[in-house]
Design an enzyme around this catalytic site. Structure first.
Site, mmCIF file in Angstrom:
data_model
loop_
_atom_site.group_PDB
_atom_site.id
_atom_site.type_symbol
_atom_site.label_atom_id
_atom_site.label_comp_id
_atom_site.label_asym_id
_atom_site.label_seq_id
_atom_site.Cartn_x
_atom_site.Cartn_y
_atom_site.Cartn_z
ATOM 1 N N ASN A 28 0.873 -1.170 0.000
ATOM 2 C CA ASN A 28 0.000 0.000 0.000
ATOM 3 C C ASN A 28 0.912 1.223 0.000
ATOM 4 O O ASN A 28 1.514 1.544 1.018
ATOM 5 C CB ASN A 28 -0.901 -0.021 1.241
ATOM 6 C CG ASN A 28 -1.701 1.263 1.389
ATOM 7 O OD1 ASN A 28 -1.749 2.087 0.476
ATOM 8 N ND2 ASN A 28 -2.335 1.438 2.549
ATOM 9 N N LYS A 46 0.156 4.283 -0.223
ATOM 10 C CA LYS A 46 -0.417 5.494 0.391
ATOM 11 C C LYS A 46 -0.155 6.686 -0.537
ATOM 12 O O LYS A 46 -0.248 6.531 -1.745
ATOM 13 C CB LYS A 46 0.145 5.676 1.809
ATOM 14 C CG LYS A 46 -0.018 4.380 2.628
ATOM 15 C CD LYS A 46 0.264 4.520 4.087
ATOM 16 C CE LYS A 46 0.016 3.172 4.769
ATOM 17 N NZ LYS A 46 0.251 3.222 6.217
ATOM 18 N N HIS A 106 -9.280 1.469 5.004
ATOM 19 C CA HIS A 106 -7.985 1.596 5.685
ATOM 20 C C HIS A 106 -8.135 2.542 6.872
ATOM 21 O O HIS A 106 -8.899 3.508 6.811
ATOM 22 C CB HIS A 106 -6.938 2.126 4.703
ATOM 23 C CG HIS A 106 -5.555 2.032 5.255
ATOM 24 N ND1 HIS A 106 -5.064 2.974 6.133
ATOM 25 C CD2 HIS A 106 -4.593 1.099 5.093
ATOM 26 C CE1 HIS A 106 -3.830 2.608 6.478
ATOM 27 N NE2 HIS A 106 -3.517 1.485 5.864
ATOM 28 N N GLU A 109 -6.406 4.882 7.889
ATOM 29 C CA GLU A 109 -6.168 6.306 7.568
ATOM 30 C C GLU A 109 -7.391 6.913 6.901
ATOM 31 O O GLU A 109 -7.680 8.100 7.076
ATOM 32 C CB GLU A 109 -4.907 6.433 6.695
ATOM 33 C CG GLU A 109 -3.658 6.173 7.524
ATOM 34 C CD GLU A 109 -2.499 5.556 6.756
ATOM 35 O OE1 GLU A 109 -2.504 5.581 5.512
ATOM 36 O OE2 GLU A 109 -1.574 5.039 7.412
ATOM 37 N N GLU A 163 -5.149 -4.661 10.597
ATOM 38 C CA GLU A 163 -4.105 -3.651 10.729
ATOM 39 C C GLU A 163 -4.265 -2.902 12.043
ATOM 40 O O GLU A 163 -5.020 -1.921 12.125
ATOM 41 C CB GLU A 163 -4.199 -2.646 9.569
ATOM 42 C CG GLU A 163 -3.992 -3.271 8.211
ATOM 43 C CD GLU A 163 -3.366 -2.281 7.229
ATOM 44 O OE1 GLU A 163 -2.415 -2.673 6.564
ATOM 45 O OE2 GLU A 163 -3.804 -1.129 7.155
ATOM 46 N N GLY A 187 3.042 2.320 10.630
ATOM 47 C CA GLY A 187 4.013 3.399 10.468
ATOM 48 C C GLY A 187 4.787 3.729 11.735
ATOM 49 O O GLY A 187 5.464 4.746 11.802
ATOM 50 N N SER A 237 3.840 -2.165 10.133
ATOM 51 C CA SER A 237 5.292 -2.304 10.281
ATOM 52 C C SER A 237 5.797 -3.700 9.929
ATOM 53 O O SER A 237 6.698 -4.223 10.585
ATOM 54 C CB SER A 237 5.730 -1.893 11.694
ATOM 55 O OG SER A 237 5.366 -0.544 11.942
HETATM 56 P P1 13P Z 1 3.328 0.348 7.525
HETATM 57 O O1 13P Z 1 3.781 -0.941 6.905
HETATM 58 O O2 13P Z 1 4.074 1.544 6.998
HETATM 59 O O3 13P Z 1 3.258 0.264 9.005
HETATM 60 O O4 13P Z 1 1.815 0.569 7.011
HETATM 61 C C1 13P Z 1 0.928 -0.471 7.125
HETATM 62 C C2 13P Z 1 -0.308 -0.117 6.390
HETATM 63 O O5 13P Z 1 -1.020 0.789 6.779
HETATM 64 C C3 13P Z 1 -0.622 -0.860 5.175
HETATM 65 O O6 13P Z 1 -1.885 -0.570 4.701
#
Ligand code: 13P
Length: 265
Positions: free
Chosen positions: A12, A14, A109, A111, A178, A184, A224
């Protein structure tokens, strides 16, 4: 992982990688494919036991489609409206994606939930709409840090799934657990924490859709995930792949994630 379900590594991206960076990423991944991936991993990818996906920003989807054309990497969109057209400024729709040959979507997601007001209700509408339109939909869910610390993880996951899951099971439905506190942050869930949440989520799937559907549904882990921890996470019986942010942004580490997964198959 349970080999019969297959394993999936999805990046992903982002809000990273415009069209130009997308083309460079793909060119590098293609040129490193044979050196970074063992024969075993390449065979797993070729046979479909291991699959590779990227979710670039909307503006990079066509570049990604073209650049990955000769590869086994599939392209998906990060955010797609539940309506097929209309007055929804800033949104894109399923028919638009189909027109450019993109067949996968991310839904809900954290976010999108945190910054753009998505709720379990909109997640459900999107998942149902995308599946009806023939997409493979990856539905994301997970608890926050304070919810975990308050001992509410299972009740949060249960509520997100009970209200967010589509009414009907579909073989193109994929879940992605997640935990928000792991996204992150460099704080990965331990393999045991991931397995516990995945097994619990699968039990919710079984309640909703029956045992067979639950056993066939892939549940990815996200938060992560790195080439260093991917193997330990994927060794868990209910962890069927990864949805990866940061570690998917460089071709080297994306390929290393695939190699980690492939080495277990
Ligand atoms: P990270 O791997 O950067 O922690 O992000 C995970 C994520 O949100 C994947 O959709």
């Amino acid at each position: 992982m349970e080999a019969s379900r297959g394993v999936l590594i999805a990046g992903n991206w982002k809000m990273n990688h415009g069209p130009k960076e997308t083309r460079s990423f793909a060119a590098a991944a293609v040129s490193q494919w044979k050196t970074a991936l063992s024969e075993k991993t390449r065979a797993a990818i070729q046979s479909g036991r291991l699959s590779a996906h990227v979710f670039p920003p909307s503006v990079s989807l066509e570049s990604a489609r073209d650049a990955f054309q000769e590869t086994a990497v599939t392209v998906g969109a990060q955010n797609v409206h539940f309506e097929e057209k209309g007055a929804f400024t800033g949104e894109i729709s399923g028919p638009m994606l189909k027109e450019i040959g993109v067949g996968w979507t991310l839904v809900g997601h954290s976010e999108r939930r945190q910054y753009f007001g998505e709720t379990n209700e909109t997640v459900k509408k999107k998942a149902e709409s995308h599946l009806r339109q023939g997409f493979t939909a990856v539905l994301c869910f997970g608890e926050s840090r304070s919810e975990r610390e308050a001992g509410e993880t299972n009740s949060v996951l249960e509520n997100q799934l009970k209200t967010g899951l589509p009414a009907e099971w579909n073989q193109r439905l994929i879940l992605a657990y997640e935990p928000v506190w792991a996204i992150g942050t460099g704080l990965t869930a331990t393999p045991e924490q991931a397995e516990e949440a995945h097994a619990f989520s699968r039990s919710i799937l079984a309640d909703r859709y029956g045992r067979e559907a639950a056993v066939r549904t892939k549940i990815l882990y996200g938060g992560s995930m790195t080439p260093e921890n991917v193997r330990d996470l994927l060794k868990q019986p209910n962890v069927d792949g990864g949805l990866v942010g940061g570690a998917s942004l460089k071709p080297e580490s994306f390929l290393a994630l695939l190699e980690g997964a492939g080495s277990l198959l």
